[in-house]
Design a protein around this motif. Structure first.
Motif, short mmCIF file in Angstrom:
data_model
loop_
_atom_site.label_atom_id
_atom_site.label_comp_id
_atom_site.label_asym_id
_atom_site.label_seq_id
_atom_site.Cartn_x
_atom_site.Cartn_y
_atom_site.Cartn_z
N ILE A 171 1.01 -1.17 0.02
CA ILE A 171 0.00 0.09 -0.05
C ILE A 171 0.87 1.18 0.09
CG2 ILE A 171 -1.87 1.13 1.25
CD1 ILE A 171 -2.64 -1.50 2.51
N THR A 172 0.85 2.09 -0.95
CA THR A 172 1.56 3.33 -1.14
C THR A 172 0.71 4.67 -0.97
OG1 THR A 172 1.16 3.38 -3.57
CG2 THR A 172 2.95 1.87 -2.70
N SER A 173 1.33 5.76 -0.63
CA SER A 173 0.83 6.99 -0.44
C SER A 173 0.06 7.71 -1.90
CB SER A 173 1.68 8.03 0.27
OG SER A 173 1.25 9.31 0.21
N PRO A 174 -1.17 7.81 -1.80
CA PRO A 174 -1.54 8.54 -3.09
C PRO A 174 -1.35 9.88 -3.01
CG PRO A 174 -3.52 8.16 -1.45
CD PRO A 174 -2.21 7.65 -0.81
N ILE A 175 -1.06 10.69 -1.94
CA ILE A 175 -0.94 12.15 -2.11
C ILE A 175 0.40 12.36 -1.51
CG2 ILE A 175 -3.02 12.69 -2.27
CD1 ILE A 175 -3.18 13.34 0.69
N ASP A 176 1.12 13.57 -1.39
CA ASP A 176 2.04 14.37 -0.63
C ASP A 176 1.59 14.46 0.56
OD1 ASP A 176 3.77 13.87 -2.85
OD2 ASP A 176 3.74 15.82 -3.48
N GLY A 177 2.12 14.36 1.70
CA GLY A 177 1.75 15.02 2.77
C GLY A 177 2.15 14.21 4.14
N ARG A 178 1.55 14.14 5.08
CA ARG A 178 2.12 13.52 6.51
C ARG A 178 0.85 12.69 7.05
NH1 ARG A 178 6.32 16.67 8.93
NH2 ARG A 178 6.67 18.36 7.48
N ARG A 203 -2.39 16.74 3.75
CA ARG A 203 -1.50 17.62 2.91
C ARG A 203 -1.79 19.12 3.49
NH1 ARG A 203 -0.26 18.74 -3.40
NH2 ARG A 203 0.89 20.45 -3.06
N THR A 204 -1.05 19.75 3.96
CA THR A 204 -1.30 21.01 4.76
C THR A 204 -0.54 22.14 4.09
OG1 THR A 204 0.44 20.66 6.36
CG2 THR A 204 -1.89 20.12 6.84
N ASP A 205 0.20 21.91 2.98
CA ASP A 205 1.02 22.97 2.21
C ASP A 205 0.58 22.74 0.66
OD1 ASP A 205 2.44 25.10 1.54
OD2 ASP A 205 4.45 23.99 1.61
#
Length: 402
Positions: A171-178, A203-205
């Motif tokens: 399972i991988t991250s679909p977006i940039d973020g934390r 994602r906060t930025d």
């Protein structure tokens, strides 16, 4: 001698009584006009800024769930660390999926081997049609060839899907973020149909801030623009004040002005986007937004010179030409620095009373003195009288005290 003293005392008593009666009969003079500090008002270009509450919303937020069944073998990320698209998060036991890929590869190989045979049979039947092969046999060979091609396509599709499922075991991250702390642990069985997320990535930025504005104010602003009182300065811009009173360093741009009004609160929501590289603003924070709409031609009425009545209107005093204090009721259009913005009810050159308001009444005689108000809100004489070096001013003050 004793009689003379009595006559003198009686005469003194009569004289004092006459003096007191005369004093009571003498009319007292009118009270002097009250000295008040005034500033002269003039219409000017004032930034039209509205302050409204807002709440931070994540730019992107994803709840991560498994797409295949299996047992969690490994958690591959650290909570709170930055993630990029495609970074691995969880690994699910993939033994059964690797076996399925191997079986589908065998099916594909069989289909690939059968296709040339079917093609050869059809070609031979077509060449010998009427010379040992009937029309029915030719059609049967054609059907067998079509079936072999379909079997090959189905085998290829099955292999593609099994390989995809094998890829889903990581399972991988679909977006940039934390990512948040994992809601599962190694050894737990997960399924593709489960409702519980394994973790949440935020994602906060940049970050969104939704600001809530009364619909009535929007109508008022539109009316001011149409009447020419308000001049727009391009796109709307916003600044933020954080919960601790700190002014945020960046400015936001409008994403959407809001298209619907709440039927319960009569407000609409405007969304602004802010750069947030240091992640100072977090989703859910309550903020205060200052939105600069444009510039408006208006008067600035110092807040110290005005009070509000029960209906929310401003009450101020003007120094009239006849030397009296005139009470005026005004409607403000918000505030700028330490002053109320007023567009109607005042004229250029009006003298606003800003000092000496205590116990001041409508129609009372006043003596205006021009003053200025510094940044701290303290009034000072606009042109203070110069005191002489010979001490005459001090002597005058002493004489006044005597």
């Amino acid at each position: 001698m004793r009689i003379s003293m009595r006559k003198a005392a009686a005469a003194l008593v009569l004289a004092l009584g006459a003096t007191g009666a005369a004093a009571q009969q003498q009319p007292q003079g009118d009270a002097p006009p009250a000295e008040v500090g005034v500033v002269t008002l003039s219409r000017q270009d004032v930034p039209r800024v509205v302050t409204i509450p807002g709440r931070a919303v994540a730019y992107q937020s994803v709840e991560v769930r498994p797409r295949v069944d299996g047992v969690i073998e490994e958690i591959l990320y650290s909570p709170g660390r930055p993630l990029n698209v495609g970074d691995p998060l969880f690994r699910i036991d993939d033994a059964s999926y690797r076996a399925q890929v191997a079986a589908d590869e065998a099916e594909l190989a069989t289909a690939e081997a059968n296709l040339p045979v079917a093609e050869s049979d059809y070609n031979r039947a077509q060449q010998l049609a009427g010379r040992g092969y009937t029309e029915a046999e030719v059609e049967s060979a054609r059907a067998a060839l079509a079936e072999a091609r379909a079997t090959l396509d189905a085998a290829q599709a099955a292999l593609d899907f099994s390989r995809t499922q094998l890829g889903w075991t990581t399972i991988t991250s679909p977006i940039d973020g934390r990512a948040e702390v994992a809601a599962t642990s190694v050894g737990n069985l997960v399924s593709a149909a489960q409702s519980d997320a394994l973790t949440t990535i935020v994602r906060t930025d940049p970050i969104y801030v939704d600001m809530v504005e009364p619909s009535a104010r929007r109508l008022s602003v539109r009316q001011q623009i149409e009447s020419g009182q308000l001049t727009m300065n391009g796109d709307l811009a916003a600044t933020l004040t954080l919960e601790n009173g700190t002014v945020y360093h960046g400015s936001g741009t409008l994403v959407t002005p809001g298209n619907t009004v709440s039927t319960t609160t009569g407000t609409f929501s405007m969304r602004f986007s802010f750069e947030n590289p240091d992640h100072v603003i977090l989703p859910g924070m309550f903020l205060r937004g200052d939105i600069t709409i444009g510039t408006i031609r208006a008067f600035l009425v110092p807040q110290r010179a005005a009070s509000r009545d029960n209906s929310g209107l401003l009450t101020v005093y003007l120094a009239a030409e006849d030397g009296t204090a005139q009470q005026v009721t005004l409607r403000d259009e918000g505030s700028h620095d330490n002053a109320w913005i007023v567009t109607e009810g005042l004229e250029d050159g009006d003298r606003l009373i800003v000092d000496g308001l205590k116990s001041l009444q409508d129609g009372q005689e006043v003596r205006p003195v021009a003053v200025t108000i510094d940044e701290d809100g303290v009034t000072r004489d606009a042109a203070p009288a110069a005191e002489g070096d010979d001490g005459s001013a001090a002597d005058a003050d002493a004489a006044a005290e005597d």
